[in-house]
Structures are given as structure tokens and as C-alpha cells.
Design a protein around this motif. Structure first.
Motif: not given
Length: 83
Positions: A59-66
Motif C-alpha cells: 500500500i503506497p504511503t510515501t510520495r515516491i510509492q504513490l
């Protein structure tokens, strides 16, 4: 209205025609689609569209993951349209 589906976030466009619901589990998503899609709620017939991508296991939570998740979703959409 969406509490029973373990909702993470809910949003709606300014004109009220489109919205989105982020859910915490695939089970919640499945129930949400079964319960809501095609049903009349508040005088409107609702159409549920899922952007679930099983290849995104984190589940994306950081800006990079998003950003990465968004790019992956866009690429999947392009591939789907090209097929």
C-alpha cells in the motif's frame, strides 16, 4: 455510509458527479462492488469501477510509492486500451 467496508478515504468532485472510495482490503472492495454497483442511492444509480491492481502488493504511503503506484496504474490502463 461506507464505514462497513473498512474505508480509508472518501472523496468527491466539486460537481458531485464522481467520487472515489479507498478501501483497506480486497474483501471490503468485493463487498462494496456487490452492494453498491448498479444500486440507487440518494436518487442516483451508482456505477462502481475498481482500479485494484494485484501486482501492487504494498500500500503506497510515501510520495515516491504513490508516484510509482500512479505510474503503474497509468501504464496498465494504456496496455488495457491498446489490447
Amino acid at each position: 455510509m461506507f464505514e462497513t467496508y473498512d474505508t480509508i478515504a472518501v472523496g468527491i468532485t466539486g460537481n458531485g458527479k464522481y467520487g472515489w472510495v479507498s478501501l483497506s482490503s480486497l474483501e471490503g472492495l468485493t463487498r462494496f462492488i456487490q452492494d453498491i454497483n448498479g444500486k440507487e442511492l440518494k436518487g442516483e444509480t451508482w456505477a462502481v469501477v475498481s482500479k485494484y491492481n494485484p501486482s501492487l502488493s504494498v500500500i503506497p504511503t510515501t510520495r515516491i510509492q504513490l508516484s510509482t503506484a500512479k505510474q503503474a496504474a497509468q501504464e496498465a490502463e494504456r496496455e488495457k486500451k491498446a489490447a
